[in-house]
Design a protein around this motif. Structure first.
Motif, PDB file in Angstrom:
ATOM      1  N   ARG A  47       0.839  -1.210   0.000  1.00  0.00           N
ATOM      2  CA  ARG A  47       0.000   0.000   0.000  1.00  0.00           C
ATOM      3  C   ARG A  47       0.868   1.252   0.000  1.00  0.00           C
ATOM      4  N   ARG A  48       1.923   1.252   0.775  1.00  0.00           N
ATOM      5  CA  ARG A  48       2.816   2.410   0.802  1.00  0.00           C
ATOM      6  C   ARG A  48       3.538   2.580  -0.524  1.00  0.00           C
ATOM      7  N   ALA A  49       3.888   1.474  -1.176  1.00  0.00           N
ATOM      8  CA  ALA A  49       4.556   1.555  -2.474  1.00  0.00           C
ATOM      9  C   ALA A  49       3.614   2.116  -3.534  1.00  0.00           C
ATOM     10  N   ILE A  50       2.348   1.709  -3.501  1.00  0.00           N
ATOM     11  CA  ILE A  50       1.370   2.258  -4.443  1.00  0.00           C
ATOM     12  C   ILE A  50       1.225   3.752  -4.241  1.00  0.00           C
ATOM     13  N   ASP A  51       1.140   4.168  -2.990  1.00  0.00           N
ATOM     14  CA  ASP A  51       1.044   5.597  -2.691  1.00  0.00           C
ATOM     15  C   ASP A  51       2.252   6.354  -3.238  1.00  0.00           C
ATOM     16  N   ALA A  52       3.446   5.800  -3.036  1.00  0.00           N
ATOM     17  CA  ALA A  52       4.664   6.480  -3.482  1.00  0.00           C
ATOM     18  C   ALA A  52       4.788   6.495  -5.000  1.00  0.00           C
ATOM     19  N   ALA A  53       4.180   5.523  -5.672  1.00  0.00           N
ATOM     20  CA  ALA A  53       4.291   5.450  -7.132  1.00  0.00           C
ATOM     21  C   ALA A  53       3.410   6.467  -7.838  1.00  0.00           C
ATOM     22  N   ILE A  54       2.357   6.947  -7.167  1.00  0.00           N
ATOM     23  CA  ILE A  54       1.408   7.859  -7.806  1.00  0.00           C
ATOM     24  C   ILE A  54       1.912   9.301  -7.735  1.00  0.00           C
ATOM     25  N   ASP A  55       2.051   9.912  -8.889  1.00  0.00           N
ATOM     26  CA  ASP A  55       2.465  11.317  -8.983  1.00  0.00           C
ATOM     27  C   ASP A  55       1.218  12.165  -9.179  1.00  0.00           C
ATOM     28  N   ARG A  56       0.688  12.707  -8.081  1.00  0.00           N
ATOM     29  CA  ARG A  56      -0.543  13.487  -8.146  1.00  0.00           C
ATOM     30  C   ARG A  56      -0.362  14.784  -8.933  1.00  0.00           C
ATOM     31  N   ASN A  57       0.831  15.352  -8.868  1.00  0.00           N
ATOM     32  CA  ASN A  57       1.086  16.595  -9.608  1.00  0.00           C
ATOM     33  C   ASN A  57       0.891  16.383 -11.109  1.00  0.00           C
ATOM     34  N   ALA A  58       1.408  15.269 -11.614  1.00  0.00           N
ATOM     35  CA  ALA A  58       1.268  14.982 -13.041  1.00  0.00           C
ATOM     36  C   ALA A  58      -0.194  14.754 -13.416  1.00  0.00           C
ATOM     37  N   ILE A  59      -0.948  14.140 -12.513  1.00  0.00           N
ATOM     38  CA  ILE A  59      -2.347  13.825 -12.807  1.00  0.00           C
ATOM     39  C   ILE A  59      -3.173  15.097 -12.985  1.00  0.00           C
TER      40      ILE A  59
END
Length: 204
Positions: A47-59
């Motif tokens: 779960r922590r890895a999924i969170d770290a993989a998501i770049d919200r700025n790019a989205i």
């Protein structure tokens, strides 16, 4: 006269004479709900890895200034908002998964001979641009992700994936009220098909 616009309509609308655009912050967010009792998202490191993989700025970059990158469950409309990183953190993905026994085998993370993969359940009637970007970001981080669309009536039905708990990752949204106390979505008593705790998270 008032009309609600989609972000894609803003460039054209801003050029119309006599039209004023009002972008109004709300107590709400788009989110990925991770099921804490189904593998592989029952693993805290995953779960922590999924969170770290998501770049919200790019989205949110292509949303014409209508959205802010989510950094906590309470958005910035509240004084109780607690900011956190919003950019992707590849080094955190590596640290979390290596520390949990996962190994990068070429493109993918694997453990005990199994690839780290998740399925993102979604409602395509809301658009799929966000989920497609999340899928690509997860894959770049070595987490295989597939998209599984559902009609809204099926997605939210009592026996649908979100309410029944038959999912690993679900793309959903939350609109809260004026009260910042919103533990209803995390409380142990809200687990189950009649509650709001779709992640099945429970920590007294």
């Amino acid at each position: 006269d008032v009309v609600v616009l989609s972000p894609a309509q803003l460039p054209e609308a801003r050029d119309l004479p006599g039209v004023r655009i009002a972008i109004t912050p709300v107590n709400g967010l788009y989110m990925l709900t991770l099921r804490t009792t189904n593998p592989p998202t029952n693993d805290l490191a995953v779960r922590r890895a999924i969170d770290a993989a998501i770049d919200r700025n790019a989205i949110v970059r292509g949303r014409y200034g209508t959205m802010s990158p989510a950094d906590s469950f309470l958005p910035p409309v509240f004084a109780w908002h607690d900011s956190a990183p919003t950019a992707g953190r590849p080094q955190d993905v590596t640290r979390e998964l290596l520390g949990d026994g996962w190994r990068r085998d070429g493109q993918w993370w694997t453990k005990d001979g199994k690839r780290l993969s998740v399925t993102i359940d979604l409602q395509p009637d809301r658009g799929t641009w966000m989920e497609v970007m999340e899928q690509e970001q997860l894959r770049r981080a070595g987490i295989d992700a597939t998209l599984k669309p559902f009609p809204p009536a099926e997605f939210n039905a009592p026996d649908g994936p979100q309410r029944s708990g038959r999912f690993t990752v679900a793309s959903s949204q939350w609109i809260g009220a004026a009260d910042p106390e919103q533990s209803v979505i995390f409380s142990c008593g809200q687990r189950g098909s009649n509650g709001n705790n779709d992640s099945d998270y429970c920590n007294p």
